[in-house]
Design an enzyme around this catalytic site. Sequence first.
Site, PDB file in Angstrom:
ATOM      1  CG  HIS A 138     -37.020   9.519  17.011  1.00 35.85           C
ATOM      2  ND1 HIS A 138     -37.111  10.801  18.041  1.00 35.85           N
ATOM      3  CD2 HIS A 138     -38.060   8.716  18.782  1.00 35.85           C
ATOM      4  CE1 HIS A 138     -37.692  10.976  19.344  1.00 35.85           C
ATOM      5  NE2 HIS A 138     -37.879   9.497  19.137  1.00 35.85           N
ATOM      6  CG  HIS A 163     -43.174   8.739  20.065  1.00 35.45           C
ATOM      7  ND1 HIS A 163     -43.205   7.697  20.574  1.00 35.45           N
ATOM      8  CD2 HIS A 163     -42.235   9.084  19.799  1.00 35.45           C
ATOM      9  CE1 HIS A 163     -41.936   7.341  20.939  1.00 35.45           C
ATOM     10  NE2 HIS A 163     -40.934   8.834  20.548  1.00 35.45           N
ATOM     11  CD  GLU A 181     -39.947  11.876  21.997  1.00 40.40           C
ATOM     12  OE1 GLU A 181     -38.889  12.303  23.074  1.00 40.40           O
ATOM     13  OE2 GLU A 181     -40.260  10.773  21.974  1.00 40.40           O
TER      14      GLU A 181
END
Length: 144
Positions: A8, A87, A136
């Site tokens: 994502h 991110h 991440e």
Amino acid sequence: MKLGPLNHVGVATPSIPESIAFYRDVMGATEIHEPFDMPAQGVKVCFVDTPAQDGGQGTQIELIEPLGEDSPIHGFLKANPKGGQHHMCYEVPDIHVAKAEFEAMGKKVLGEPRIGAHGTLIFFVHPKDMGGVLTEIMETPKDG
């Protein structure tokens, strides 16, 4: 280090409801998940799925809104009052192996693995070591 697929893109927002309207009305979101609070991380989160193109897979957007005055997102929104990309998140099969490999490469890992919004272990790698992008790293969910 071989990263898995992009899971994502995290987008910080001052208002999840306003961002939901944008992704629904302008970007054609195919599914909007129920927002939920993550007090341990100081954020409210809502996942939005974007449409797939040409038989491919759409992208999931993680909307992130500050939850309380101590939220780490406040600093980002102070610099970017309208919000923006916060991110990118990539999957790995084993979070502990990935953390050790990033550290062995001299990359600055921010904190210890902890449970993220998908219910799996995550950690972040500092943008200065990732081409300017806060990254991440997420252990691939066991259910795929």
